[in-house]
Motif scaffolding. Structure first.
Motif, short mmCIF file in Angstrom:
data_model
loop_
_atom_site.label_atom_id
_atom_site.label_comp_id
_atom_site.label_asym_id
_atom_site.label_seq_id
_atom_site.Cartn_x
_atom_site.Cartn_y
_atom_site.Cartn_z
N UNK A 50 0.79 -1.23 0.00
CA UNK A 50 0.00 0.00 0.00
C UNK A 50 0.82 1.27 0.00
N UNK A 51 2.15 1.17 0.17
CA UNK A 51 3.01 2.34 0.16
C UNK A 51 3.42 2.83 1.53
N UNK A 123 -1.99 6.87 10.31
CA UNK A 123 -2.44 6.87 8.93
C UNK A 123 -2.78 5.45 8.49
N UNK A 124 -3.94 5.28 7.89
CA UNK A 124 -4.26 4.00 7.28
C UNK A 124 -4.38 4.21 5.79
N UNK A 125 -3.49 3.58 5.03
CA UNK A 125 -3.48 3.69 3.58
C UNK A 125 -4.44 2.67 2.99
N UNK A 126 -5.50 3.14 2.36
CA UNK A 126 -6.51 2.25 1.79
C UNK A 126 -6.35 2.22 0.27
N UNK A 131 -3.73 -2.30 -7.28
CA UNK A 131 -2.53 -1.47 -7.20
C UNK A 131 -1.55 -2.02 -6.17
N UNK A 132 -2.08 -2.50 -5.06
CA UNK A 132 -1.20 -3.10 -4.05
C UNK A 132 -0.44 -4.28 -4.63
N UNK A 133 -1.13 -5.10 -5.44
CA UNK A 133 -0.48 -6.27 -6.02
C UNK A 133 0.63 -5.85 -6.99
N UNK A 134 0.39 -4.80 -7.76
CA UNK A 134 1.44 -4.30 -8.65
C UNK A 134 2.66 -3.87 -7.85
N UNK A 135 2.42 -3.20 -6.73
CA UNK A 135 3.53 -2.75 -5.89
C UNK A 135 4.28 -3.93 -5.29
#
Length: 203
Positions: A50-51, A123-126, A131-135
């Motif tokens: 999620x970054x 902070x909760x990154x949603x 996109x998470x899988x790409x990262x």
């Protein structure tokens, strides 16, 4: 060392630790330097990919706050197949959360209650699952360029965790965060999180 380009429409942040790699973040980010004086303990959480780490590194480079990677506390050498015992994890969290300043980040929730309690802002990154899988794919390709058996094992584990995260958040994590909702910020991208610094300063 941090280099700023204020002439651009977006602020260019170049970190020497990243060997010259530039991060583009909103122009509002310089306000974070003043805001950080009051908010010295930050916790960033979110699903795999999620970054979280990227956001924490930028905040730490701008503010000088120490970066706490919870993966190091959860697993030996950040190897997801060498987990540390719960007692060791809790002890590590107690050590850093008692300090005056830090930026902690990780996907975990069941053993980081003390960190959430003492954090000034959470902070909760949603980020969207795709996109998470790409990262995840990109990060593991860098970590295991030879794409060996370790790459396959970590990819399978993180992909499964990613596919289950949204349901886990709804069923368990959301309730776990209720006691700290007054300092919880839900953001949909790293850029949104950085913009939030400017909003807090303006208020």
């Amino acid at each position: 060392m941090i280099h700023f380009d204020f002439a651009a429409s977006n602020l260019q942040v170049k970190s020497s630790a990243e060997r010259g790699a530039a991060h583009t973040v909103p122009r509002a980010i310089p306000l974070a330097i003043y805001w950080i004086i009051l908010m010295k303990r930050l916790h960033v959480l979110g699903g795999p990919g999620s970054g979280k780490t990227a956001l924490a590194k930028i905040i730490c480079e701008l503010s000088g706050l120490p970066h706490i990677e919870l993966d190091h506390m959860a697993y030996a050498d950040s190897d997801f197949f060498r987990p540390r015992c719960r007692e060791d994890r809790l002890a590590a969290v107690k050590t850093y959360s008692s300090k005056e300043a830090w930026v902690a980040e990780g996907v975990y929730f069941s053993w980081i209650g003390r960190s959430l309690k003492y954090a000034d802002r959470i902070y909760h990154l949603t980020i969207d699952q795709v996109e998470r899988q790409r990262n995840i794919d990109a990060k593991l390709s860098l970590r295991f360029p030879e794409r060996d058996e370790r790459h396959a094992r970590h990819l399978a584990m993180l992909s499964l965790s990613n596919s289950e995260y949204d349901a886990l958040y709804k069923n368990r994590i959301e309730g776990f965060l209720k006691p700290v909702r007054d300092k919880l910020i839900i953001v949909h991208s790293m850029e949104d999180a950085l913009k939030e610094f400017g909003t807090l300063r303006a208020n």
